[in-house]
Design a protein around this motif. Structure first.
Motif, PDB file in Angstrom:
ATOM      1  N   ASP A   1      -3.032   9.975  -0.508  1.00 52.89           N
ATOM      2  CA  ASP A   1      -3.549   9.333  -1.714  1.00 52.89           C
ATOM      3  C   ASP A   1      -2.950   7.937  -1.779  1.00 52.89           C
ATOM      4  OD1 ASP A   1      -4.743  11.806  -2.347  1.00 52.89           O
ATOM      5  OD2 ASP A   1      -2.892  12.483  -3.312  1.00 52.89           O
ATOM      6  N   VAL A   2      -3.789   6.905  -1.671  1.00 53.22           N
ATOM      7  CA  VAL A   2      -3.292   5.531  -1.568  1.00 53.22           C
ATOM      8  C   VAL A   2      -3.576   4.742  -2.840  1.00 53.22           C
ATOM      9  CG1 VAL A   2      -5.386   4.640  -0.479  1.00 53.22           C
ATOM     10  CG2 VAL A   2      -3.226   3.479  -0.104  1.00 53.22           C
ATOM     11  N   HIS A   3      -2.638   3.890  -3.202  1.00 56.18           N
ATOM     12  CA  HIS A   3      -2.859   2.897  -4.246  1.00 56.18           C
ATOM     13  C   HIS A   3      -2.131   1.616  -3.843  1.00 56.18           C
ATOM     14  CE1 HIS A   3       0.967   4.690  -5.622  1.00 56.18           C
ATOM     15  NE2 HIS A   3       1.216   3.501  -6.134  1.00 56.18           N
TER      16      HIS A   3
ATOM     17  N   TYR B   1       0.876  -1.167   0.000  1.00 54.35           N
ATOM     18  CA  TYR B   1       0.000   0.000   0.000  1.00 54.35           C
ATOM     19  C   TYR B   1       0.914   1.217   0.000  1.00 54.35           C
ATOM     20  CZ  TYR B   1      -3.818  -3.098   1.200  1.00 54.35           C
ATOM     21  OH  TYR B   1      -4.752  -4.108   1.188  1.00 54.35           O
ATOM     22  N   VAL B   2       0.776   2.056  -1.019  1.00 54.60           N
ATOM     23  CA  VAL B   2       1.635   3.227  -1.157  1.00 54.60           C
ATOM     24  C   VAL B   2       0.780   4.470  -0.942  1.00 54.60           C
ATOM     25  CG1 VAL B   2       3.185   4.491  -2.679  1.00 54.60           C
ATOM     26  CG2 VAL B   2       3.108   1.994  -2.793  1.00 54.60           C
ATOM     27  N   PHE B   3       1.150   5.268   0.059  1.00 52.42           N
ATOM     28  CA  PHE B   3       0.459   6.511   0.368  1.00 52.42           C
ATOM     29  C   PHE B   3       1.316   7.666  -0.137  1.00 52.42           C
ATOM     30  CE2 PHE B   3      -1.176   3.468   3.319  1.00 52.42           C
ATOM     31  CZ  PHE B   3      -2.484   3.845   3.576  1.00 52.42           C
ATOM     32  N   GLU B   4       0.830   8.368  -1.174  1.00 52.40           N
ATOM     33  CA  GLU B   4       1.510   9.550  -1.698  1.00 52.40           C
ATOM     34  C   GLU B   4       0.925  10.772  -0.997  1.00 52.40           C
ATOM     35  OE1 GLU B   4       3.963   9.411  -3.928  1.00 52.40           O
ATOM     36  OE2 GLU B   4       3.755   7.341  -4.606  1.00 52.40           O
ATOM     37  N   ASN B   5       1.667  11.867  -0.963  1.00 51.70           N
ATOM     38  CA  ASN B   5       1.214  13.099  -0.289  1.00 51.70           C
ATOM     39  C   ASN B   5       0.737  12.769   1.125  1.00 51.70           C
ATOM     40  OD1 ASN B   5       1.588  14.562  -2.744  1.00 51.70           O
ATOM     41  ND2 ASN B   5      -0.363  13.755  -3.442  1.00 51.70           N
TER      42      ASN B   5
END
Length: 112
Positions: A62-64, A39-43
């Protein structure tokens, strides 16, 4: 913080309850690793909340999800190749498409 609540009042109320809240500054990205992927959380924004000596972290952003790459053992490649009479490269490709499932890869290659 909570929408519609004065941040100063919220902080004062938390202090009265023995809670402490600290934001970790300058965080741009957080990655949570799992066996199935990441799970990658940007910003990202990370806040540490300490209460009764224990700290919990709140994470927003913002997760993807990035699926983990499947590791294909050479023995699996050899088995699929021998059972289906295909080259090891074709067997490996089928195993990757089937996420390492040997039976599914064999069925895929024999039903073509």
């Amino acid at each position: 913080m909570m929408p519609g609540v004065n941040p100063k009042q919220m902080k004062a109320a938390m202090k009265k309850m023995g809670m402490k809240m600290d934001e970790i500054e300058d965080v741009t990205k957080v990655v949570v690793y799992t066996p199935n992927g990441n799970y990658v959380f940007e910003n990202a924004q990370v806040v540490g909340i300490t209460m009764q000596g224990q700290t919990s972290y709140q994470l927003t952003g913002d997760v993807h999800f990035e699926e983990a790459e499947v590791e294909i053992p050479e023995t699996d490649v050899e088995l699929v190749a021998s059972q289906t009479s295909v080259s090891p490269d074709v067997a490996r490709e089928a195993l990757v498409e089937c996420k390492g499932d040997i039976a599914e890869a064999i069925l895929k290659l024999t039903s073509v």
